[in-house]
Design a protein around this motif. Structure first.
Motif, PDB file in Angstrom:
ATOM      1  N   PRO A  74       7.573  -5.728  41.236  1.00 56.60           N
ATOM      2  CA  PRO A  74       7.188  -6.607  42.349  1.00 56.60           C
ATOM      3  C   PRO A  74       8.380  -7.011  43.220  1.00 56.60           C
ATOM      4  N   THR A  75       8.984  -6.039  43.870  1.00 55.06           N
ATOM      5  CA  THR A  75      10.121  -6.307  44.751  1.00 55.06           C
ATOM      6  C   THR A  75       9.613  -6.764  46.119  1.00 55.06           C
ATOM      7  N   ARG A  76      10.540  -7.147  46.988  1.00 53.78           N
ATOM      8  CA  ARG A  76      10.142  -7.875  48.194  1.00 53.78           C
ATOM      9  C   ARG A  76      10.659  -7.224  49.480  1.00 53.78           C
ATOM     10  N   CYS A  77      10.098  -7.739  50.582  1.00 52.30           N
ATOM     11  CA  CYS A  77      10.509  -7.339  51.933  1.00 52.30           C
ATOM     12  C   CYS A  77      10.360  -8.558  52.825  1.00 52.30           C
ATOM     13  N   GLU A  78      11.362  -8.810  53.667  1.00 54.20           N
ATOM     14  CA  GLU A  78      11.305  -9.942  54.591  1.00 54.20           C
ATOM     15  C   GLU A  78      11.747  -9.501  55.984  1.00 54.20           C
ATOM     16  N   VAL A  79      10.998  -9.953  56.981  1.00 51.36           N
ATOM     17  CA  VAL A  79      11.344  -9.703  58.382  1.00 51.36           C
ATOM     18  C   VAL A  79      11.473 -11.060  59.061  1.00 51.36           C
ATOM     19  N   GLY A  80      12.538 -11.245  59.847  1.00 45.82           N
ATOM     20  CA  GLY A  80      12.830 -12.540  60.439  1.00 45.82           C
ATOM     21  C   GLY A  80      12.013 -12.855  61.685  1.00 45.82           C
ATOM     22  N   ALA A  81      12.172 -14.082  62.133  1.00 43.20           N
ATOM     23  CA  ALA A  81      11.428 -14.589  63.295  1.00 43.20           C
ATOM     24  C   ALA A  81      11.769 -13.807  64.557  1.00 43.20           C
ATOM     25  N   ARG A  82      10.758 -13.611  65.371  1.00 39.81           N
ATOM     26  CA  ARG A  82      10.860 -13.038  66.720  1.00 39.81           C
ATOM     27  C   ARG A  82      11.333 -11.583  66.728  1.00 39.81           C
ATOM     28  N   THR A  83      11.356 -10.964  65.600  1.00 38.09           N
ATOM     29  CA  THR A  83      11.714  -9.549  65.534  1.00 38.09           C
ATOM     30  C   THR A  83      10.556  -8.700  66.060  1.00 38.09           C
ATOM     31  N   VAL A  84      10.899  -7.593  66.728  1.00 35.81           N
ATOM     32  CA  VAL A  84       9.905  -6.672  67.280  1.00 35.81           C
ATOM     33  C   VAL A  84      10.044  -5.332  66.573  1.00 35.81           C
ATOM     34  N   VAL A  85       8.930  -4.856  66.009  1.00 32.83           N
ATOM     35  CA  VAL A  85       8.899  -3.580  65.288  1.00 32.83           C
ATOM     36  C   VAL A  85       7.953  -2.647  66.039  1.00 32.83           C
ATOM     37  N   ARG A  86       8.491  -1.567  66.576  1.00 32.53           N
ATOM     38  CA  ARG A  86       7.696  -0.697  67.446  1.00 32.53           C
ATOM     39  C   ARG A  86       6.950   0.381  66.654  1.00 32.53           C
ATOM     40  N   ASN A 104       9.662   5.050  65.504  1.00 31.17           N
ATOM     41  CA  ASN A 104       9.960   6.098  64.528  1.00 31.17           C
ATOM     42  C   ASN A 104      11.202   5.850  63.689  1.00 31.17           C
ATOM     43  N   ALA A 105      11.760   4.654  63.735  1.00 27.77           N
ATOM     44  CA  ALA A 105      12.929   4.358  62.901  1.00 27.77           C
ATOM     45  C   ALA A 105      12.484   4.078  61.468  1.00 27.77           C
ATOM     46  N   HIS A 106      13.409   4.277  60.526  1.00 27.50           N
ATOM     47  CA  HIS A 106      13.123   4.039  59.112  1.00 27.50           C
ATOM     48  C   HIS A 106      14.168   3.105  58.518  1.00 27.50           C
ATOM     49  N   VAL A 107      13.699   1.991  57.935  1.00 24.94           N
ATOM     50  CA  VAL A 107      14.556   1.045  57.215  1.00 24.94           C
ATOM     51  C   VAL A 107      14.223   1.198  55.734  1.00 24.94           C
ATOM     52  N   ASN A 114      15.275   4.443  68.820  1.00 25.59           N
ATOM     53  CA  ASN A 114      14.291   5.431  68.353  1.00 25.59           C
ATOM     54  C   ASN A 114      14.892   6.453  67.381  1.00 25.59           C
ATOM     55  N   ASN A 115      14.105   6.747  66.333  1.00 23.17           N
ATOM     56  CA  ASN A 115      14.392   7.838  65.390  1.00 23.17           C
ATOM     57  C   ASN A 115      15.610   7.610  64.514  1.00 23.17           C
TER      58      ASN A 115
END
Length: 284
Positions: free
Chosen positions: A85-97, A124-127, A141-142
């Motif tokens: 059960p690992t995690r992921c967090e995205v911060g405020a006002r971030t835009v993910v296309r 199309n980016a990968h984190v 992009n990419n």
């Protein structure tokens, strides 16, 4: 006088699937054909435009936006991952296309993937798993990154760059388009090439962010001392000690030196100057 904020309505499209247990803040918009898992926390004002999948133990920061066909918090592409059960967090006002993938962490790593506030991640980016993306970073992009990559605040990663796992990219660094990054990039560093080479500092960011001319001049002098043309006559460690003493009062130079001194799995990107090719790029 105490002002009570009026709660905003949350809107969920009839075709969206929101699992029982998901926590939604005020004013959340979940568009057509989105899917939200049971362990997801969505803060106030978040918008999932359409066809967005959010899963795992994931938190989406307030007022962040997610465009069609992106996924956040899905299982990592790591064969050692066994469903922890690992995690992921995205911060405020971030835009993910569109078509961006952000995977959760692994038990073998930090257990969490973090994307900061006010970040822009283009299509199309990968984190990858266990990555950290700093505040106000722009990922074009990419761009692809391996696991455990750490990208500093205000960094700019241009289109189709590829970043090796465990690489550190310093504060306000610039990675040129279609650049392969196999080693760490110093704060404010600018790199280019099929295999990244340090070609100067990120002068445009420094000027646009109000760094005064005399400080930029000192940073240029420190950079030329660390990375003289054709590599110079002294070992890098000797040049490093000389810069440490000569610029002891310069905060940004000391930031670069602290980054160099920190533990690293990948070493530092080498300078193009050391190989006698490339020049200090004024407009990098």
């Amino acid at each position: 006088m105490h002002v009570v904020k009026e709660a905003r309505a949350t809107v969920i499209h009839p075709t969206a699937i929101v699992a029982p247990g998901a926590q939604l803040g005020d004013g959340v918009t979940i568009g057509p054909w989105c899917s939200v898992g049971p362990d997801v926390v969505i803060e106030d004002g978040v918008e999932l435009i359409s066809h967005v999948v959010v899963d795992g133990h994931t938190r989406l920061g307030a007022a962040s936006r997610y465009f069609p066909f992106c996924t956040v918090g899905m299982a990592p592409q790591d064969l050692k991952y066994k469903g922890e059960p690992t995690r992921c967090e995205v911060g405020a006002r971030t835009v993910v296309r569109e078509h961006v993938t952000i995977h959760r962490g692994t038990a073998m790593g930090a257990g969490i993937t973090r994307v900061g506030t006010d970040v822009l991640i283009m299509a199309n980016a990968h984190v990858a798993h266990d990555c950290v993306v700093g505040n106000r970073a722009i990922i074009v992009n990419n761009v692809v990154m391996g696991g455990h990559v750490c990208i500093g605040d205000d960094a700019r990663i241009m289109g189709s760059a590829a970043i090796h796992q465990f690489v550190r990219i310093g504060h306000a660094a610039l990675v040129g388009g279609v650049t392969g990054v196999e080693a760490d990039i110093i704060p404010y560093g600018s790199v280019l090439g099929n295999r990244a080479r340090l070609v100067g500092l990120h002068w445009i960011w420094l000027r646009r962010n109000g760094v005064k001319s005399d400080e930029i001049h000192r940073m240029r002098k420190a950079f030329l001392s660390l990375y003289p043309k054709n590599g110079g006559d002294q070992p890098f460690a000797v040049r490093l000690d000389a810069v440490r003493q000569a610029f002891a009062q310069d905060q940004r130079v000391q930031e670069i030196l602290a980054f160099i001194d920190a533990p690293s799995s990948r070493g530092l990107v080498r300078s193009a100057r050391e190989q006698g090719r490339g020049q200090d790029m004024e407009d990098a």
